[in-house]
Design a protein around this motif. Structure first.
Motif, short mmCIF file in Angstrom:
data_model
loop_
_atom_site.label_atom_id
_atom_site.label_comp_id
_atom_site.label_asym_id
_atom_site.label_seq_id
_atom_site.Cartn_x
_atom_site.Cartn_y
_atom_site.Cartn_z
N ASN A 20 0.85 -1.20 0.00
CA ASN A 20 0.00 0.00 0.00
C ASN A 20 0.88 1.25 0.00
OD1 ASN A 20 -2.60 -1.26 0.06
ND2 ASN A 20 -2.18 -1.81 2.17
N ALA A 21 1.89 1.24 -0.86
CA ALA A 21 2.82 2.36 -0.95
C ALA A 21 2.08 3.66 -1.19
CB ALA A 21 3.84 2.11 -2.06
N HIS A 22 2.64 4.75 -0.66
CA HIS A 22 2.04 6.07 -0.86
C HIS A 22 3.10 7.13 -0.58
CE1 HIS A 22 1.60 5.17 3.42
NE2 HIS A 22 1.73 6.47 3.61
N TYR A 24 4.18 11.71 -1.29
CA TYR A 24 3.93 12.98 -1.96
C TYR A 24 5.24 13.70 -2.19
CZ TYR A 24 4.22 14.66 2.87
OH TYR A 24 4.64 14.93 4.15
N ALA A 34 0.66 13.72 -5.21
CA ALA A 34 0.47 12.65 -4.23
C ALA A 34 0.22 11.38 -5.01
CB ALA A 34 -0.71 12.95 -3.31
N PHE A 35 0.65 10.25 -4.43
CA PHE A 35 0.38 8.99 -5.09
C PHE A 35 0.03 7.94 -4.04
CE2 PHE A 35 4.46 7.65 -3.62
CZ PHE A 35 4.44 6.28 -3.65
N ARG A 36 -0.63 6.90 -4.52
CA ARG A 36 -0.97 5.77 -3.66
C ARG A 36 -1.07 4.51 -4.52
NH1 ARG A 36 -5.67 8.65 -4.38
NH2 ARG A 36 -7.41 7.49 -5.26
N VAL A 37 -0.84 3.37 -3.88
CA VAL A 37 -1.00 2.09 -4.55
C VAL A 37 -2.11 1.34 -3.84
CG1 VAL A 37 0.09 -0.12 -5.10
CG2 VAL A 37 1.43 2.00 -5.24
N ARG A 38 -3.10 0.90 -4.59
CA ARG A 38 -4.19 0.10 -4.06
C ARG A 38 -4.52 -0.97 -5.09
NH1 ARG A 38 -2.77 2.64 -0.44
NH2 ARG A 38 -3.90 3.97 0.94
N ALA A 42 -1.20 1.88 -9.24
CA ALA A 42 -0.67 3.14 -8.72
C ALA A 42 -1.44 4.29 -9.33
CB ALA A 42 0.81 3.28 -9.05
N ARG A 43 -1.78 5.26 -8.50
CA ARG A 43 -2.48 6.46 -8.96
C ARG A 43 -1.73 7.68 -8.47
NH1 ARG A 43 -7.70 8.41 -10.52
NH2 ARG A 43 -8.06 10.50 -9.72
N GLU A 66 -2.63 6.64 -13.90
CA GLU A 66 -2.79 5.34 -13.23
C GLU A 66 -2.05 4.28 -14.03
OE1 GLU A 66 -7.03 5.59 -10.89
OE2 GLU A 66 -6.95 4.43 -12.73
#
Length: 122
Positions: A20-22, A24, A34-38, A42-43, A66
Protein backbone atom coordinates in the motif's frame (compact mmCIF):
# COMPACT_ATOMS: atom_id res chain seq x y z
CA UNK A 1 -0.25 24.41 -18.63
CA UNK A 2 3.36 23.70 -17.61
CA UNK A 3 5.05 20.67 -19.12
CA UNK A 4 5.50 17.87 -16.56
CA UNK A 5 7.41 15.71 -18.99
CA UNK A 6 10.71 17.48 -18.42
CA UNK A 7 13.70 15.46 -17.28
CA UNK A 8 14.18 17.71 -14.26
CA UNK A 9 14.35 16.50 -10.69
CA UNK A 10 11.39 14.90 -8.99
CA UNK A 11 11.48 15.76 -5.29
CA UNK A 12 9.90 13.08 -3.12
CA UNK A 13 9.08 14.38 0.36
CA UNK A 14 7.42 11.22 1.73
CA UNK A 15 7.74 7.70 0.38
CA UNK A 16 6.20 4.73 2.19
CA UNK A 17 7.00 1.36 0.63
CA UNK A 18 5.02 -1.88 0.64
CA UNK A 19 1.84 -3.20 -0.97
CA UNK A 20 0.00 0.00 0.00
CA UNK A 21 2.82 2.36 -0.95
CA UNK A 22 2.04 6.07 -0.86
CA UNK A 23 3.69 9.44 -0.68
CA UNK A 24 3.93 12.98 -1.96
CA UNK A 25 6.36 15.56 -3.27
CA UNK A 26 6.93 18.01 -6.11
CA UNK A 27 7.37 17.59 -9.85
CA UNK A 28 10.07 19.42 -11.81
CA UNK A 29 7.92 22.53 -12.36
CA UNK A 30 7.18 22.91 -8.62
CA UNK A 31 3.61 21.61 -8.50
CA UNK A 32 2.80 19.15 -5.73
CA UNK A 33 1.77 15.55 -6.27
CA UNK A 34 0.47 12.65 -4.23
CA UNK A 35 0.38 8.99 -5.09
CA UNK A 36 -0.97 5.77 -3.66
CA UNK A 37 -1.00 2.09 -4.55
CA UNK A 38 -4.19 0.10 -4.06
CA UNK A 39 -5.03 -3.31 -5.53
CA UNK A 40 -1.82 -3.40 -7.60
CA UNK A 41 -2.61 -0.07 -9.27
CA UNK A 42 -0.67 3.14 -8.72
CA UNK A 43 -2.48 6.46 -8.96
CA UNK A 44 -0.80 9.86 -9.03
CA UNK A 45 -2.51 13.21 -8.83
CA UNK A 46 -0.66 16.41 -9.71
CA UNK A 47 -2.20 19.54 -8.25
CA UNK A 48 -2.56 23.08 -9.57
CA UNK A 49 0.40 25.34 -8.85
CA UNK A 50 -1.84 27.77 -6.97
CA UNK A 51 -3.60 25.13 -4.83
CA UNK A 52 -4.08 26.50 -1.32
CA UNK A 53 -3.82 24.58 1.92
CA UNK A 54 -1.97 21.55 3.16
CA UNK A 55 -4.61 19.17 1.76
CA UNK A 56 -5.57 19.84 -1.85
CA UNK A 57 -9.25 19.56 -2.70
CA UNK A 58 -10.60 17.41 -5.55
CA UNK A 59 -10.98 20.53 -7.70
CA UNK A 60 -7.22 21.20 -7.31
CA UNK A 61 -6.33 18.02 -9.25
CA UNK A 62 -4.89 19.06 -12.60
CA UNK A 63 -3.25 15.87 -13.94
CA UNK A 64 -3.88 12.20 -13.19
CA UNK A 65 -2.06 8.98 -14.07
CA UNK A 66 -2.79 5.34 -13.23
CA UNK A 67 -0.54 2.38 -13.93
CA UNK A 68 -0.39 -1.28 -12.96
CA UNK A 69 2.31 -2.17 -10.44
CA UNK A 70 2.51 -5.81 -11.54
CA UNK A 71 6.30 -5.86 -12.11
CA UNK A 72 7.30 -3.14 -9.65
CA UNK A 73 9.10 -4.02 -6.42
CA UNK A 74 6.91 -2.05 -4.01
CA UNK A 75 9.39 -2.63 -1.18
CA UNK A 76 12.19 -0.75 -2.97
CA UNK A 77 12.58 3.05 -2.78
CA UNK A 78 14.45 3.01 -6.06
CA UNK A 79 11.75 1.04 -7.91
CA UNK A 80 9.03 3.30 -6.55
CA UNK A 81 10.90 6.42 -7.68
CA UNK A 82 11.14 4.97 -11.19
CA UNK A 83 7.39 4.30 -11.02
CA UNK A 84 6.79 7.91 -9.94
CA UNK A 85 8.78 9.27 -12.89
CA UNK A 86 6.77 7.01 -15.20
CA UNK A 87 3.52 8.26 -13.68
CA UNK A 88 4.58 11.89 -14.18
CA UNK A 89 5.31 11.19 -17.83
CA UNK A 90 1.92 9.47 -18.25
CA UNK A 91 -0.12 12.14 -16.45
CA UNK A 92 -3.04 13.58 -18.39
CA UNK A 93 -5.62 16.24 -17.58
CA UNK A 94 -8.17 14.87 -15.17
CA UNK A 95 -9.80 15.24 -11.82
CA UNK A 96 -10.68 13.20 -8.77
CA UNK A 97 -13.94 11.50 -9.63
CA UNK A 98 -16.03 10.43 -6.67
CA UNK A 99 -16.29 6.66 -6.39
CA UNK A 100 -19.97 5.88 -6.74
CA UNK A 101 -19.94 2.13 -6.96
CA UNK A 102 -21.36 -0.29 -4.44
CA UNK A 103 -17.78 -1.10 -3.48
CA UNK A 104 -17.14 2.61 -2.77
CA UNK A 105 -20.21 2.94 -0.56
CA UNK A 106 -19.37 -0.25 1.33
CA UNK A 107 -15.81 0.96 1.83
CA UNK A 108 -17.03 4.23 3.35
CA UNK A 109 -19.54 2.38 5.55
CA UNK A 110 -16.77 0.05 6.76
CA UNK A 111 -14.57 3.04 7.63
CA UNK A 112 -17.43 4.64 9.60
CA UNK A 113 -18.06 1.43 11.54
CA UNK A 114 -14.35 1.12 12.35
CA UNK A 115 -14.37 4.71 13.62
CA UNK A 116 -17.38 4.10 15.83
CA UNK A 117 -15.85 0.89 17.22
CA UNK A 118 -12.61 2.75 18.08
CA UNK A 119 -14.59 5.55 19.74
CA UNK A 120 -16.59 3.10 21.86
CA UNK A 121 -13.49 1.09 22.84
CA UNK A 122 -11.38 4.12 23.74
Amino acid sequence: MPNTRTTGALRVELLATGPNAHGYGRVADGRTFAFRVRNRKARMEIYRADADGAEPMPEDVELVAELSTGRVNLHSDRSLKVLLRTLVAAAEPGHEAPERTLRGYLGRLDAMLDGWAEALAG
